[in-house]
Scaffold this motif. Sequence first.
Motif, PDB file in Angstrom:
ATOM      1  N   ALA A 168      -9.720   8.663 -37.623  1.00  0.00           N
ATOM      2  CA  ALA A 168      -8.908   8.002 -36.604  1.00  0.00           C
ATOM      3  C   ALA A 168      -7.470   7.873 -37.077  1.00  0.00           C
ATOM      4  CB  ALA A 168      -9.474   6.621 -36.240  1.00  0.00           C
ATOM      5  N   GLY A 169      -7.043   8.873 -37.847  1.00  0.00           N
ATOM      6  CA  GLY A 169      -5.703   8.830 -38.423  1.00  0.00           C
ATOM      7  C   GLY A 169      -4.671   9.447 -37.492  1.00  0.00           C
ATOM      8  N   THR A 170      -3.865  10.355 -38.045  1.00  0.00           N
ATOM      9  CA  THR A 170      -2.787  10.961 -37.273  1.00  0.00           C
ATOM     10  C   THR A 170      -1.841   9.889 -36.767  1.00  0.00           C
ATOM     11  OG1 THR A 170      -4.580  12.399 -36.508  1.00  0.00           O
ATOM     12  CG2 THR A 170      -2.410  12.935 -35.754  1.00  0.00           C
ATOM     13  N   ILE A 171      -1.636   8.858 -37.586  1.00  0.00           N
ATOM     14  CA  ILE A 171      -0.685   7.801 -37.227  1.00  0.00           C
ATOM     15  C   ILE A 171       0.345   7.550 -38.327  1.00  0.00           C
ATOM     16  CG2 ILE A 171      -2.340   6.622 -35.725  1.00  0.00           C
ATOM     17  CD1 ILE A 171      -2.709   4.529 -37.951  1.00  0.00           C
ATOM     18  N   ASN A 203       6.463  15.476 -38.799  1.00  0.00           N
ATOM     19  CA  ASN A 203       6.149  14.608 -37.663  1.00  0.00           C
ATOM     20  C   ASN A 203       5.405  13.373 -38.137  1.00  0.00           C
ATOM     21  OD1 ASN A 203       7.108  16.573 -35.983  1.00  0.00           O
ATOM     22  ND2 ASN A 203       5.113  17.241 -35.249  1.00  0.00           N
ATOM     23  N   ARG A 204       5.428  12.332 -37.343  1.00  0.00           N
ATOM     24  CA  ARG A 204       4.531  11.198 -37.576  1.00  0.00           C
ATOM     25  C   ARG A 204       3.097  11.661 -37.303  1.00  0.00           C
ATOM     26  NH1 ARG A 204       4.706   5.225 -37.400  1.00  0.00           N
ATOM     27  NH2 ARG A 204       6.940   5.521 -37.666  1.00  0.00           N
ATOM     28  N   HIS A 254      -5.226  10.222 -43.880  1.00  0.00           N
ATOM     29  CA  HIS A 254      -6.663  10.176 -43.599  1.00  0.00           C
ATOM     30  C   HIS A 254      -7.126   8.864 -42.985  1.00  0.00           C
ATOM     31  CE1 HIS A 254      -7.861  14.005 -45.356  1.00  0.00           C
ATOM     32  NE2 HIS A 254      -6.955  13.798 -46.286  1.00  0.00           N
ATOM     33  N   ASP A 255      -6.480   7.753 -43.295  1.00  0.00           N
ATOM     34  CA  ASP A 255      -6.918   6.477 -42.740  1.00  0.00           C
ATOM     35  C   ASP A 255      -6.217   6.220 -41.410  1.00  0.00           C
ATOM     36  OD1 ASP A 255      -8.523   6.049 -44.914  1.00  0.00           O
ATOM     37  OD2 ASP A 255      -7.042   4.832 -45.984  1.00  0.00           O
ATOM     38  N   GLY A 256      -6.917   5.545 -40.545  1.00  0.00           N
ATOM     39  CA  GLY A 256      -6.341   5.270 -39.241  1.00  0.00           C
ATOM     40  C   GLY A 256      -6.543   3.832 -38.825  1.00  0.00           C
ATOM     41  N   ALA A 291      -8.666  11.993 -31.685  1.00  0.00           N
ATOM     42  CA  ALA A 291      -7.523  12.571 -30.968  1.00  0.00           C
ATOM     43  C   ALA A 291      -6.239  12.344 -31.783  1.00  0.00           C
ATOM     44  CB  ALA A 291      -7.396  11.918 -29.592  1.00  0.00           C
ATOM     45  N   PRO A 292      -5.242  13.194 -31.612  1.00  0.00           N
ATOM     46  CA  PRO A 292      -5.152  14.409 -30.813  1.00  0.00           C
ATOM     47  C   PRO A 292      -5.998  15.528 -31.426  1.00  0.00           C
ATOM     48  CG  PRO A 292      -2.976  13.538 -31.370  1.00  0.00           C
ATOM     49  CD  PRO A 292      -3.957  12.853 -32.241  1.00  0.00           C
ATOM     50  N   TYR A 293      -6.224  16.576 -30.619  1.00  0.00           N
ATOM     51  CA  TYR A 293      -7.215  17.575 -30.986  1.00  0.00           C
ATOM     52  C   TYR A 293      -6.617  18.908 -31.431  1.00  0.00           C
ATOM     53  CZ  TYR A 293     -10.228  14.082 -29.026  1.00  0.00           C
ATOM     54  OH  TYR A 293     -10.876  12.897 -28.791  1.00  0.00           O
TER      55      TYR A 293
END
Lengths: 569, 101
Positions: A137-140, A171-172, A118-120, A409-411
């Motif tokens: 702004a996560g997905t990292i 996946n990352r 959740h954190d980015g 992003a990504p969407y």
Amino acid sequence: MFSGQTTEYANFTDPTSISGSGSLFTITADAYNNLWQTWTGYIAAPQLPARPANYDYLISQRYGSALPLERNPYPLPGEDPNQTNGGSGQLPVAFTQLREADGNWTGQIGVKLCSFCHDGQLSTASAGQQAPVFGGAGTIGDFTVAFRDFAAAGLSPTFGILGGPLTIAPNRGTGAIDQFQIGFLVFNGGNPEEFTNDKILFSQAIGNIKSPPWWNMGHRVQKFHGAVLPMDSSRIDMAAYYPLAINDDPVAWVDEASYPFQIWAESLKAPAYPGPVNQSLAEQGAILFHNKNLWAASLNNPVPQPDELGNGSCASCHGVYSPRYANDPSFLADPRMAGIAANLVSMDVIRTDSVYADAQQSLRNADGSPNVGIEYNPFLECGIGDFGDTPNNESVMLAPPLFGTWASAPYFHNASVPNLWGVLDPNNERPNIWLRQSTPAPEGMEGRVVMGFDTDINRAYDHEKMGWKYTELDCVSGFPATQPLLNCNPIDPSLPSLQDVLGAIYTEVALLWNLPIDELASIPLVDQQIEARKVYNTNIYSQGNQGHDFTVVLTDAERRAIIEYLKTL
Amino acid sequence: MGREYQWLLSVSLVLSLAACGGGGSSSAANPASAPESGSNTETDTSNNSGEQVLLHSSRGGHAWAEFCDGKPDNSPLLPHTSRQGRADRSRPRSARDRAYV
């Protein structure tokens, strides 16, 4: 994680501690200081390996968890944490050093699992800023890699299970973040019959998704991508901390902790777009967003018109934002509804990858009644969301509010489309296999260390297409990360691969998805495999990038205007 | 006591007991955020000619967090001024909630 205790922990070298109430997911600061010894690229280099001087930064990059601006200390080798105010090392936001009730530091490092997804982070390296972004702004993050390292350095079997042998996040940046079946099994309210519940065992795997931003929580009426729970179901927020080991009342602990958490999460605001905005173009975009009927007769939209169209605009699903329209009774009955998005959209209309939505429905009985497991699950005290109330078990998704879209992003729910242009143009910017840009390695460490996704908005952000820059990979030339034959067809990308067979199996027996059958290239054993986890392959089960294709009727000029408008939200 | 009066009594009790200190009241902006204004209801979003503007965003968050931000914990909450939009609990759930497109 999975412990209400912030002071106690189980030490696997001391069996008597394991039966206690402490967390099974901590490691000592000594082990933390030795994580680098498990980094295969670093220790294989010709230079004599030693603890890197920029160790905290490298950890932040390797696991995809930002370093906070405030102190988050751990003791460096030789330091007594109680003589150094916790120590002079700096942990990323996903970790914390446990403290005794009297404030003494324990030198034991625990995991804040939610933070990984959740954190980015948004940064402008040129300005020396690397600010974490809480709740979006996560997905990292890649907790699987962190757990792999923790297992090796801390000799922890619990981290080891989740560090590769059992797939939760292949996946990352993405993962099976709300995998319903595991939720029913783990949080069964003391009813072991859940393990023989055929609706749990023979239902569909949800596959891979990203986490929706928390800054939208105050503007959506239900939680999760698929309207799974009412928004006021705060207990679920503490699922990753549910005390599995204690014999007291774990639900009482959850109730004590979850409400304050949700109040905090709901108060978060999306970050403002940091670049210049063309005001005139954005205003044109606002008018299009709220007014353009994508199903106007003259447009011949190939997607069937929804039963309840509204005015056919973006706002019909995603909410009204412009004060001009929010204060217009023909748009909203009350301007205080601005930004509220509550439309439950049939998959026949949205047409994005349907695995997640179909998996939810697979838990319902044929007559539409819910799985009996909801009666035992303490997280479902407030009932289930509207996904459980669709006629004929129709699959649905909840259209999200669009605050902070530029930073999201990504969407799509599965993070399958790298930029917003691709969301608005189904025939372009929908790469089949793609790789997001990585942060440049520090000088002298190129090829020796795993860096995270680059979150520098000057270097890695595509401001025209609104999203992160990427490179498209070919099935063959991208070997081994693309896994030809297994996860893509080397002859023609549109032809099937073995993944289609696996997908059919995952549709029937959900928990088989948790075995690393199709992740030979990305089980995090060596650094090359960890790098492969950055590749997003849309041929893999649940990772399709199709849909939202009613936007095909937009012109490029209209897409530019709508993107410019979304920068202002 | 009729259902209508029970509801009014419930609202009165909530308003008399609740305040900004209930569960943590400060809104939290992310470091990169710079909200240009507060809630939609408290911000003048009209231009010089009195017409409502096209561009404005609350940047998400929650109405109560914005209301309580900077206020003491014992601040009274706003009275409930409208029943518009309140769900009619007598209707079947599927009829009152569903909003397919």
